[in-house]
Structures are given as structure tokens and as C-alpha cells.
Design a protein around this motif. Sequence first.
Motif, PDB file in Angstrom:
ATOM      1  N   GLY A 206      -5.488   6.316   2.693  1.00 14.15           N
ATOM      2  CA  GLY A 206      -4.300   6.435   1.859  1.00 14.15           C
ATOM      3  C   GLY A 206      -4.143   5.181   1.005  1.00 14.15           C
ATOM      4  O   GLY A 206      -4.210   4.074   1.516  1.00 14.15           O
ATOM      5  N   LEU A 207      -3.953   5.378  -0.295  1.00 12.89           N
ATOM      6  CA  LEU A 207      -3.654   4.220  -1.149  1.00 12.89           C
ATOM      7  C   LEU A 207      -2.150   4.206  -1.364  1.00 12.89           C
ATOM      8  O   LEU A 207      -1.617   5.062  -2.071  1.00 12.89           O
ATOM      9  N   ASN A 208      -1.474   3.292  -0.701  1.00 14.08           N
ATOM     10  CA  ASN A 208      -0.022   3.235  -0.814  1.00 14.08           C
ATOM     11  C   ASN A 208       0.421   1.780  -0.871  1.00 14.08           C
ATOM     12  O   ASN A 208      -0.405   0.892  -1.096  1.00 14.08           O
ATOM     13  N   TYR A 209       1.689   1.534  -0.640  1.00 15.97           N
ATOM     14  CA  TYR A 209       2.196   0.171  -0.798  1.00 15.97           C
ATOM     15  C   TYR A 209       1.767  -0.751   0.345  1.00 15.97           C
ATOM     16  O   TYR A 209       1.852  -1.960   0.218  1.00 15.97           O
ATOM     17  N   ASP A 210       1.371  -0.166   1.431  1.00 15.97           N
ATOM     18  CA  ASP A 210       1.008  -0.992   2.587  1.00 15.97           C
ATOM     19  C   ASP A 210      -0.480  -1.267   2.647  1.00 15.97           C
ATOM     20  O   ASP A 210      -0.920  -2.242   3.215  1.00 15.97           O
ATOM     21  N   SER A 211      -1.263  -0.333   2.141  1.00 16.44           N
ATOM     22  CA  SER A 211      -2.708  -0.462   2.192  1.00 16.44           C
ATOM     23  C   SER A 211      -3.211   0.109   0.888  1.00 16.44           C
ATOM     24  O   SER A 211      -2.877   1.244   0.539  1.00 16.44           O
TER      25      SER A 211
ATOM     26  N   LYS B  76      -9.714   9.249   6.378  1.00 22.18           N
ATOM     27  CA  LYS B  76      -8.799   9.462   5.266  1.00 22.18           C
ATOM     28  C   LYS B  76      -8.248   8.100   4.870  1.00 22.18           C
ATOM     29  O   LYS B  76      -7.817   7.334   5.718  1.00 22.18           O
TER      30      LYS B  76
ATOM     31  N   THR C 257      -2.093   4.787  -6.615  1.00 18.24           N
ATOM     32  CA  THR C 257      -1.806   5.330  -5.290  1.00 18.24           C
ATOM     33  C   THR C 257      -2.398   6.730  -5.166  1.00 18.24           C
ATOM     34  O   THR C 257      -2.727   7.361  -6.165  1.00 18.24           O
ATOM     35  N   GLY C 258      -2.516   7.191  -3.941  1.00 13.49           N
ATOM     36  CA  GLY C 258      -3.069   8.521  -3.700  1.00 13.49           C
ATOM     37  C   GLY C 258      -3.875   8.579  -2.412  1.00 13.49           C
ATOM     38  O   GLY C 258      -3.598   7.822  -1.477  1.00 13.49           O
ATOM     39  N   THR C 259      -4.837   9.463  -2.362  1.00  9.21           N
ATOM     40  CA  THR C 259      -5.662   9.628  -1.154  1.00  9.21           C
ATOM     41  C   THR C 259      -7.141   9.729  -1.493  1.00  9.21           C
ATOM     42  O   THR C 259      -7.508  10.252  -2.536  1.00  9.21           O
TER      43      THR C 259
ATOM     44  N   ASP D 152       0.840   5.058  -9.799  1.00  7.06           N
ATOM     45  CA  ASP D 152       1.983   5.399  -8.949  1.00  7.06           C
ATOM     46  C   ASP D 152       3.160   5.857  -9.806  1.00  7.06           C
ATOM     47  O   ASP D 152       3.344   5.404 -10.930  1.00  7.06           O
TER      48      ASP D 152
ATOM     49  N   LEU E 186      -9.021   2.719   8.194  1.00  3.51           N
ATOM     50  CA  LEU E 186      -9.476   1.623   7.342  1.00  3.51           C
ATOM     51  C   LEU E 186      -8.603   0.407   7.601  1.00  3.51           C
ATOM     52  O   LEU E 186      -7.380   0.495   7.594  1.00  3.51           O
TER      53      LEU E 186
END
Lengths: 410, 534
Positions: free
Chosen positions: A97-102, A95, A73-75, A65, A129
Motif C-alpha cells: 500500500g502506498l499511503n501516508y505511513d508507508s 500487497k 498513493t495507491g496499491t 493522492d 514490506l
Amino acid sequence: MPNHHIKPILKTAGIVLALCAYVAGAWFFSRSTPYYNITNMSGADRISYEKARVLSIDYQDVGPDKTYRQMQTGTQTATIRILTGEYKGQAEKIKNGLNYDSNYLLSPGEDIIVSVNTAASGKTINIFLYSPDRGPWLYILIGLFVLSLCAIGGRKGFRSVIAILFTLTSVVFVFIPLLYRGASPAAAALAFAGMTAVVTLLLIGGWKVKTAAAILGTVIGVAFSAGVLRLFEYLASLSGYNMSEYDTLLVISGHSGMRVDQLLFASVIISSLGAVMDIAISVASSVNEVSSSDPLAGAGRLFRSGIRVGRDMMGTMANTLILAFVGGSLNMLILIYAYRMNYFQIINSNTIAIEIMQAFSGSLAVVFTVPLVSLTAAKLLTISSCRRNGVPALPELPSPPGAKEPVAAK
Amino acid sequence: MRNKSARRIVSFILAAVVVLPTLAGMTTKADTPNTPYDVTFSLGSKETQVCFNWMSPSKGKAQVQIAKTSSVKSGSFPSNSTVTGTATATTATNGGLGNASYTDATTGEYTNKATVSGLSLSTKYTYRVGDGTTWSSEYTFTTGNPGSGFSFLAFGDPQLGAASSNANAAIKHTSLADDQAGWADTLKKATSKYPSINFLFTLGDEVNNYTDLTAQQNEYKAFFTPDSSAGYLQKFALVALEGNHDEQLGKYYSYHYNQPNRSTLGETSNNSVNNNDGDYWFTYGDALFMVLNANNYADTAAHDEFMKQAVDANPNARWKIAAWHQSAYSEASHAVSSADDSTQITFIRQNWPKLMDKYGVDVVFEGHDHSYTRTYQMYNGLPVDATKTNLVSDTKGTVYFTLDSGSGSKYYDFQSTAVHTFSSLFWQQYAPTYSYITIDDNEFKIDTIRTDTGDSVDHYTIDKTPLAPASSSQPDSNSTVTSTPSGRSSSSAGNIDTGDSFNGSIPIAVSSTLGILVLIAIAAALIARRKQKD
């Protein structure tokens, strides 16, 4: 002797009967319809959580990140096959998403849980997901624990498993429904504590005098801490109304009659029960050991030995409760440290005040359980050992030669 | 002159109007005048249309008299100025919440709805509503001409009746009257500072009490008419949406608003009664507004389908703006994991932005957390650029605003334990605020102002290169999957025994190693025990 054969059969039958009654009672008691449909959907719209397997990762753009380098992070775009539910067997693209929530990096072959949401028209389906499929790993961990407990703990270990099962099922099927239906949480918690103490200590300690002493000590210890808690709840103006989910609970209470104000009391009693039982059985056992090695030891001596053992334990046991509190609120403590929050603000916040109340009234119960159990164990053991030996229950009598081993020793 | 004869006719009608009810009174009940209340109007699907809504104690003709102010002479409207709508008895879910034991019952009121089309742009109109006999006061409003840009005022939860006296607030609220005064004060200051705005926008929780019908009725009156002499909400069109407090009495919310293009998609349901509170859209200038109902938070498929319809119907919208109540990105009490609605909030934060990404929404307005948060431009759940700025140009992603209390009725504290990674700016000074938004072809601009001092809290601008195609995040079809059965649907696919899950090579290695270790330990323990016994 025929008696020898009938007894275990009767015992087994009795246990099976009690178990059936418990299961039936729990089943009957815990039946309830959901309070209301929290998803609030209209028409034929629906959502369910289903199992799926990642077949392939079709696209991936994942890296450290920009702000928090240790985080990826990313997709990802993945093709999955849904394994359960309405769309079972279908392959779909999702899809991720790799972010702060998931933040789950998927790989082919992995099992996942997805939310599957269909609009009434059937034209639009959202598949998102939810999480990796954690269930199997949790079951394995539990299985390992049970196996190890049985293998290393032997028959006692197996009894412990049953005791844990009993505690868990009575929480889910009896205690929670009781609270929900508006029973007094304080009374329910005390009753639950008593029942759990009786069943757990009987299963683990066996049908013996020391068990009776431990049970008595636990019940009195819990009752004592309940009194202290009640007093300090009043003095510190804390009640269930200060707990974090109280708003929702209050709304539900309007429907079911639940007593939200006393829930804090109940939760503190339950969370200290384990440690109180723990120290009670330990002290009772050690007093019992002393009594069995010296059957004519007087109540005074037994009491003192119980206190001595208990002194060693109460420190670590109180620590157990306080460490459990630290572990449970570790993130919050870090934040308090990081933000250098104001002392008055910290010490008077609902969460911290409740945690302190919980940790220390529980620890107080642990401390006072030591003399209580020592006393009950000493009294009960001297009485029973004297009765077995046909000697009047008088302390400090010289031990007669050839006295039989007391009850507890085989 | 035509005007004179028209006036004569009107005075005749008026005379009849005065006499008739006295006659009618003999046969029907007329002891209480059928005075309209909760009068409001919403924007229609086009700028030349407005949708009226008002409540009345009894069933009447549901009429609006409306004409250009210039042609209304001393209280009499031209003859062809009446539009008749419908009056319907209202119901509410008695006791609130979708509890199976609660049922819908009539509330003894009527909702009146009438839509007026064919209005001229930039024109002042005078109107009154009523049943043809008893009329409301006369109000005026001015239509916009959004071709050259437009503006509006937005407010977070007015929540009339919350009267939650926050310890940190300078002005303490302890009654509905306090909330009403606060709401009136915000409207007064905001509309006198920006008198040429085209509409007002409230982001849900217009009222507070969700179990007691009478209390909620009083709160609605306070919301719609905080100051009866000023008539703020009768002077400006209102765009309102449903918050969690408004939802609980079921259909009752929907009787208070007349919303354009309202869909059944996204509507909620209490005890299998659909609440007529689905998503709706309207356009103003070249902006498409999509108003979503987040009380139905889990049904993203429905919102997805609605947004597709709205976007398909307006393919040339230069700006796409979405609004809903429960904030995905905020930093106060509702954002912490222990919040009573944390499941809902977490779900919204994890999933709703996927729809915003998919349809290329530029701006989202939210409420619920009674504090102010502006995010970075967000895409795929991440800041596009985590640099604090007040101006972005031709950027990717969506900016999410959580607006503070519009009335000062309630505030939530900043939560250090909430997620903050998305936040560019948080503000909570326990004072009511309002946001002034201007939009034209190439610029979106928001200025948030605290009501008490008039100071700016935050300002933010999004620029778009003139004549460039609208900020085009390609719709990514991935997050929405059309149901297409895969060719191969082998019989093993449905098996969910746990053995099925150990397909990954690493998990197998780990689990088998662990298992073997544990078995060895168990064996060792057993041997040790056996030896001890010997």
C-alpha cells in the motif's frame, strides 16, 4: 642506525597491542543480554526482517493522492523472492500500500526488506514490506567518504578515518554500556570527551606540542561548558526527566541502575565536543605556525595571534552548532511557524528548551576554548621552543642568528 | 407449596452455612472471611450466557447462585440455582515486565470462574457469588434481546491509579481516590442516562501500576467497585481488554476476567510464561466482536489466524467490530515519532489495518492516547473519502475510534508533530467522556459525550442498505501468504552480498556514474598532491 629501525617496529607493536586491548575490553564490556523481549510474542510465533527481491509487479493502481497532489498513493501487488531466513528462496505475493505511513513504489529487480511473521501453527504467514534495502547505498556513501578522505587528506585523512572509527566504536562499545550500567552519565561523558579528544587530536595533530595544547584546551573547554550547563540545567529546571524517551528509560533504569536524570547533561557534552575539538586544534595549529615562523615570538604575541584566528572562527563555529540544531529540528520549527504557537508555550516546551540549552552551552564552550587554547598553546610552545634552542623561557628575546626550526616544522 | 418447601430447604442450608464454618474453623483457617471481591461478569459466546469472575482470599467452591429476580424471595434463591465453577491460585510476574530476573509468584489470592448458560432473553436476574459459605452482596442484571438491536457504553483507559494531574484539566487528580471518584461519576452519569444498555466496554489500561502488586490490587478494587453501593460493574456485563499497564504483571490480568472464546493466538509471554491473554471473540445480535491483544503487536500472523477463525465461525455477522488498546490512528502523545512506544505504534498503524481491510471490519475501538480521535473511513491506509461527515452509507473501509479517558485519571495533549492525515475529528478538552453505541441490522451509531457537561463531543452513523449482503470487502489473500515453496529455488537466491542488489538498471547507472566521478576526483587530488611535492 639500528635505532631507526627498532623504533617504528616498537611503535607499531605498541599500537597493535593497544588496539587489541581496546577491542578485547570493548567486547568484554559491551556484552549484555537484551533487557526484555519487546515483541512479547508467545509460543513458537516469530517475526524476522529479511531481504527479498521484487520479481514482478502484478498489479498497480498508483496515482497522485486526492488530497496531497505531490504524493503518489495507491496499491501494488508484487511477486517477490525471499533471499534470506526461514523462507529463503520462496516466491511470495505481497500487497504494497502506498499511503501516508508507508510510501515506496516498487519496481522489478529492486531489493527490499520485509517483515516475515509466522504464527505457531505455520498456517498463517504475514509478509509485509518494511522498507527498500537501503544498506548497500549507505555502505557506498560511507565508502565514498572514507576513500575521499584518504585520497584528498592523504596520510592525515587515513588517521582521521581511524579517529572516527575510534570515536564510533567507543560510543557503541564503551560509552553506551557505561551509561546503561549505571555509571554517572556526567562523569562518563567527561571521561569520554577527554579520551576522544586525546585519541582524535593525537591521531590528527601528531605527537606534538600543539596537540597537547589542543587537548588541554578541549578538556578545559568541555569542563567549562559542563559547569555552565549544570548551572543552567538547575536554573531552568531541565534534566533527563524532560527528554522525550525518559519514560521507557526510567523503566529500564529500574533494572540496570541507569541515571536518567543526568542523561541530558551527557548528551549536551557529547554534541558540543566535536566543535570544541575543531576550534581547539585549529587555534593550536595557527599558534604553532606563528611560533615556527618566528621561533622566538613571546607567549604574549602567540596568545594574541591565537585569539585573532579564533575570533574569526568562533562565530562560524558557534553557527555550526546552532545550524545543527536548526537542521535537526527543522520539521518542528516549520510546525511552530505554521501553527503560530504561543511564545511562552514554545520557549518553555521541553524540546525547544533542551535544544536551546544544547546549542548555546555548546557555543559558549567554543567561544571560551579560543582563549584557553591560545593560552596553553602560547605557553607550551614558548617553553618548548626555548628549551630546544637552549634559551631561557623569557618572552621577547631577540632571536639568535641560526636558531633551529622548532619542533613542529620538519 | 413448592415455594415454601424450597424456602425451608434454603433456610436449612443457610443455617448450616452459618454453623459449619464455625466448626470448620477448628481445623482450617477461618479468621478472615472468604469475602469475594472484584466481582464481574462478561458476555458469553451467546446472549443467553454470561461468564462470572471474582477474586477471593482463600480457596473455596467458586459458586454462583443465580435466578430470575422474580423467583428470589427475601434473599433466598431457588434450590436449583447454584452453578459451581473453579477456583485457582493466582500468580503475578513479580516486579513487572518481562525481565529475565523476574519470576512468577503466587499472590495469595484465588480467581473464581463460573459460566452460566441457558438464560432467558429480556429477563431480570439476581445473583451472588461466593464459596458456598461466604457470599457477595446480591446484584441484579437484565439480559438483552439483541434481535431488535442493542446498545453499549464504551470507555477509553479508566487507568485507575494514574492520578496524573494534567495542568489543563478542570478536575485535578492526585490520588487513587480521585480516579475512583471520577470513574464512579462517569459510570453513574452514563448508566443513568442510558439505563437500558446491554454491556460496558473498556479499552484497556483498567489499572495503572505495573511494578507494585499491592498497588495494582487496590487499583483493581477501585476499578471493579468504584462505588460499592451502586455496583455498576456488577449490574452490567463488562467487556475488557488488556492494555500495556495491565499486561506487565504477566498472568495477573487474566485472573480478573472470564472471557469467552479466548484463543491462545495473540497472547503475550513474559519469560516464556504465556499470559493467558490471547484474542477472544463474542457475538451480540448480528455483530461479531473481535477483541485483540495489541501488546503482542508484531504477531499479526497470530491475530490474522484468530480473525479468520472468528469470521469463519460467524459467517453471517452483519457487523464486524474489532477492539484493541494501542491506537493505530490517534493524534496525541503516543502518536509522535519520539514517543517511547513509537516503534510499536508505527508498526500497528502500518500493518494492523491490513487485517481490518482483509476481513472487512466496519469499526475499530482503541484507547491508549487518552484523547478522542475519529478517522475517516480508512482502506489501504488511506481515507476512502477525506470529506468530513457524520454519516456514511454503504461505504468501504473501516472507521477507527480512539476513546478518551473514562475516569479523568490522565490525559495526553494534542501533538502537532504527529500524523494527522487520517483524522476527521480530534477532541481534547481534558474532561472524561464516554461513548454510547447502538447497533441494529442496518445502522451503527455512536454518540460520544463529555461527562462533566453532558454535551455531545461527536456523533457518527454508518448505514447499510437493508437486506444487502454485509459490507463486503473481499478478503484479499495477498497480504497473507500461505507458505508454498516456489518451484524454482535457485542457489543464487540466497546470496546476500551487496553486489546482488544492483539489479535495477537505474541504480546501476547512478552508482557507476557517481563512482566514476569520485574516482576522477580522487585521481585529480592525487595528481595535485604529487605535483605539489615535486
